[in-house]
Design an enzyme around this catalytic site. Structure first.
Site, PDB file in Angstrom:
ATOM      1  N   ASN A 268       0.867  -1.183   0.000  1.00 57.56           N
ATOM      2  CA  ASN A 268       0.000   0.000   0.000  1.00 57.56           C
ATOM      3  C   ASN A 268       0.901   1.230   0.000  1.00 57.56           C
ATOM      4  O   ASN A 268       1.519   1.546   1.010  1.00 57.56           O
ATOM      5  CB  ASN A 268      -0.886  -0.029   1.256  1.00 57.56           C
ATOM      6  CG  ASN A 268      -1.650   1.273   1.445  1.00 57.56           C
ATOM      7  OD1 ASN A 268      -1.826   2.047   0.505  1.00 57.56           O
ATOM      8  ND2 ASN A 268      -2.116   1.521   2.669  1.00 57.56           N
TER       9      ASN A 268
ATOM     10  N   GLY B 274       2.630   2.116  10.654  1.00 62.63           N
ATOM     11  CA  GLY B 274       3.570   3.226  10.494  1.00 62.63           C
ATOM     12  C   GLY B 274       4.291   3.630  11.772  1.00 62.63           C
ATOM     13  O   GLY B 274       4.902   4.691  11.837  1.00 62.63           O
TER      14      GLY B 274
ATOM     15  N   HIS C 181      -9.357   1.138   4.824  1.00 62.81           N
ATOM     16  CA  HIS C 181      -8.076   1.295   5.527  1.00 62.81           C
ATOM     17  C   HIS C 181      -8.284   2.219   6.731  1.00 62.81           C
ATOM     18  O   HIS C 181      -9.100   3.143   6.673  1.00 62.81           O
ATOM     19  CB  HIS C 181      -7.025   1.891   4.577  1.00 62.81           C
ATOM     20  CG  HIS C 181      -5.641   1.840   5.142  1.00 62.81           C
ATOM     21  ND1 HIS C 181      -5.186   2.776   6.049  1.00 62.81           N
ATOM     22  CD2 HIS C 181      -4.629   0.961   4.961  1.00 62.81           C
ATOM     23  CE1 HIS C 181      -3.938   2.468   6.387  1.00 62.81           C
ATOM     24  NE2 HIS C 181      -3.583   1.370   5.743  1.00 62.81           N
TER      25      HIS C 181
ATOM     26  N   LYS D 243       0.100   4.294  -0.218  1.00 64.14           N
ATOM     27  CA  LYS D 243      -0.528   5.492   0.376  1.00 64.14           C
ATOM     28  C   LYS D 243      -0.306   6.694  -0.548  1.00 64.14           C
ATOM     29  O   LYS D 243      -0.259   6.539  -1.759  1.00 64.14           O
ATOM     30  CB  LYS D 243       0.008   5.757   1.782  1.00 64.14           C
ATOM     31  CG  LYS D 243       0.018   4.506   2.645  1.00 64.14           C
ATOM     32  CD  LYS D 243       0.232   4.816   4.084  1.00 64.14           C
ATOM     33  CE  LYS D 243       0.441   3.518   4.847  1.00 64.14           C
ATOM     34  NZ  LYS D 243       0.299   3.669   6.279  1.00 64.14           N
TER      35      LYS D 243
ATOM     36  N   GLU E  44      -6.701   4.620   7.811  1.00 65.70           N
ATOM     37  CA  GLU E  44      -6.517   6.049   7.529  1.00 65.70           C
ATOM     38  C   GLU E  44      -7.758   6.630   6.860  1.00 65.70           C
ATOM     39  O   GLU E  44      -8.088   7.798   7.039  1.00 65.70           O
ATOM     40  CB  GLU E  44      -5.260   6.246   6.662  1.00 65.70           C
ATOM     41  CG  GLU E  44      -3.995   6.031   7.490  1.00 65.70           C
ATOM     42  CD  GLU E  44      -2.815   5.469   6.720  1.00 65.70           C
ATOM     43  OE1 GLU E  44      -2.809   5.529   5.481  1.00 65.70           O
ATOM     44  OE2 GLU E  44      -1.885   4.950   7.376  1.00 65.70           O
TER      45      GLU E  44
ATOM     46  N   SER F 155       3.669  -2.214  10.265  1.00 66.67           N
ATOM     47  CA  SER F 155       5.121  -2.213  10.448  1.00 66.67           C
ATOM     48  C   SER F 155       5.798  -3.517  10.039  1.00 66.67           C
ATOM     49  O   SER F 155       6.750  -3.961  10.684  1.00 66.67           O
ATOM     50  CB  SER F 155       5.477  -1.837  11.897  1.00 66.67           C
ATOM     51  OG  SER F 155       5.006  -0.539  12.191  1.00 66.67           O
TER      52      SER F 155
ATOM     53  N   GLU G 215      -5.131  -5.171  10.591  1.00 67.88           N
ATOM     54  CA  GLU G 215      -4.135  -4.137  10.838  1.00 67.88           C
ATOM     55  C   GLU G 215      -4.433  -3.419  12.148  1.00 67.88           C
ATOM     56  O   GLU G 215      -5.241  -2.471  12.160  1.00 67.88           O
ATOM     57  CB  GLU G 215      -4.151  -3.123   9.696  1.00 67.88           C
ATOM     58  CG  GLU G 215      -3.870  -3.705   8.339  1.00 67.88           C
ATOM     59  CD  GLU G 215      -3.306  -2.659   7.390  1.00 67.88           C
ATOM     60  OE1 GLU G 215      -2.220  -2.893   6.869  1.00 67.88           O
ATOM     61  OE2 GLU G 215      -3.935  -1.605   7.208  1.00 67.88           O
TER      62      GLU G 215
HETATM   63  C1  PEP Z   1      -0.569   0.059   5.845  1.00 64.86           C
HETATM   64  O1  PEP Z   1      -0.495   1.113   5.267  1.00 64.86           O
HETATM   65  O2  PEP Z   1      -1.565  -0.657   5.667  1.00 64.86           O
HETATM   66  C2  PEP Z   1       0.519  -0.329   6.749  1.00 64.86           C
HETATM   67  C3  PEP Z   1       0.435  -1.479   7.382  1.00 64.86           C
HETATM   68  O3  PEP Z   1       1.562   0.542   6.899  1.00 64.86           O
HETATM   69  P1  PEP Z   1       3.035   0.212   7.538  1.00 64.86           P
HETATM   70  O4  PEP Z   1       3.495  -1.089   6.939  1.00 64.86           O
HETATM   71  O5  PEP Z   1       3.882   1.364   7.130  1.00 64.86           O
HETATM   72  O6  PEP Z   1       2.839   0.089   9.013  1.00 64.86           O
END
Ligand code: PEP
Length: 255
Positions: free
Chosen positions: A9, A172, A94, A11, A96, A213, A166
Site C-alpha cells: 500500500n 507506520g 483502511h 498510500k 486512515e 510495520s 491491521e
Molecule cells: C498500511 O499502510 O496498511 C501499513 C500497514 O503501513 P506500515 O506497513 O507502514 O505500518
C-alpha cells in the site's frame, strides 16, 4: 491451502515517474516467485502507468480506495467502473480512510458490495486502535468490523475477498504486533466471525493478511503462523528492493 498474498500500500507516495521506476525495478526482482501472490496499490494517478509496466507480470495492481456509485455528481471520487480496466484489487476501509475521511462499517460494506459487483477483489481492512486494545475491546471491535463489512455479502462472493488485520497502533509506528497475537486475532476473532456469518469452509477459504510495520526483519515470524496468509505492507513497500526481500522471505517460509 491458501496461497499467501503480499500487497504493498503506497498510500500518498510516488509521482508517476517514481511509480514507474519502482515497479520497473520490482518486476524482475520477483519474477521467479510463484508461491506468493503479489500486488502493489499505487495512488490513482499512477495506476495507468503502473498497469502498463506490469502487464504480463506476476504482480497484480490494486487501488487504495473507491466510491460505491458507478458514476454521477460526486466530485473528486473514483468509481469501480473506472478502475476495472486498470486494477484487479481494491483496498477498502483502511484505518486512515476511517480516521481522516469518515469511513464507517456501513460505507465499507457499500464499497465491498460495489467492488464485488464489478468483479474487483476487495482487501478489507479491520483493526483496533490503541485505546480499544488497552480497554480489552480488540475482539469486540474486530468482530463488529468484520460483521459490518460482510453484511448481506453472499458466500460465493465472500470467498474471493481478502481481509487485512491491521491493528491501528502498529501502522507506520515501527511497533508491529507479535506474530502470536496476530495469529490469535485472525484465527479466534476473524475466522470465528466468518464461520458464524457463513460456515467453516468459507472461513478457511478467505485469506487474512497481517498489516502494521511489516519489514524484512519480521515477515518470517508472521509467515510462520498458520492463520496469517501474508501481509499488507505500507512503508516497506516503497522501495523495490525492500519489498522484494519481504516477498522472497515469505516465499521461502511457505516452501
Ligand atoms: C498500511 O499502510 O496498511 C501499513 C500497514 O503501513 P506500515 O506497513 O507502514 O505500518
Amino acid at each position: 491451502m491458501r496461497k499467501p498474498f503480499i500487497a504493498g500500500n503506497w498510500k500518498m507516495h510516488k509521482t508517476i515517474p517514481e511509480a514507474v521506476e519502482l515497479v520497473t525495478e520490482l518486476r524482475p526482482l520477483v519474477a521467479d516467485i510463484t508461491n506468493v501472490q503479489i500486488a502493489v496499490c499505487p495512488p490513482y494517478v499512477a495506476l495507468p502507468a503502473v498497469h502498463d509496466v506490469l502487464l504480463g507480470s506476476n504482480i497484480a495492481v490494486g487501488a487504495q480506495n473507491m466510491f460505491w456509485e458507478e458514476e454521477g455528481a460526486y466530485t473528486g471520487e473514483i468509481s469501480p467502473r473506472m478502475l476495472k480496466d486498470l486494477v484487479t484489487h481494491v483496498i477498502i476501509g483502511h484505518s486512515e480512510r476511517r480516521k481522516y475521511f469518515g469511513e464507517t462499517d456501513e460505507t465499507v460494506n457499500r464499497k465491498v458490495h460495489a467492488a464485488l459487483a464489478h468483479g474487483l477483489l476487495p482487501i478489507i481492512c479491520v483493526g483496533e486502535v490503541l485505546e480499544e486494545r488497552e480497554a480489552g475491546k480488540t475482539e469486540e471491535v474486530v468482530r463488529r468490523q468484520v460483521m459490518g463489512a460482510y453484511k448481506d455479502v453472499p458466500a460465493d462472493k465472500a470467498r474471493v475477498t481478502t481481509i487485512a488485520y491491521e491493528p491501528v497502533w502498529a501502522i507506520g509506528t515501527g511497533k508491529a504486533a507479535t506474530p502470536e497475537d496476530a495469529n490469535h486475532v485472525i484465527g479466534h476473532v476473524i475466522r470465528a466471525t466468518l464461520a458464524e456469518l457463513y460456515d467453516e469452509e468459507v472461513a478457511q477459504r478467505i485469506r487474512v493478511q497481517y498489516g502494521g510495520s511489516v519489514k524484512p526483519a519480521n515477515i518470517a515470524g508472521f509467515m510462520a503462523q498458520p492463520e496469517v496468509d501474508g501481509a499488507l505492507v505500507g512503508g516497506a513497500s516503497l522501495k523495490a528492493e525492500t519489498f522484494a526481500e519481504i516477498i522472497r522471505i515469505a516465499s521461502h517460509v511457505r516452501k
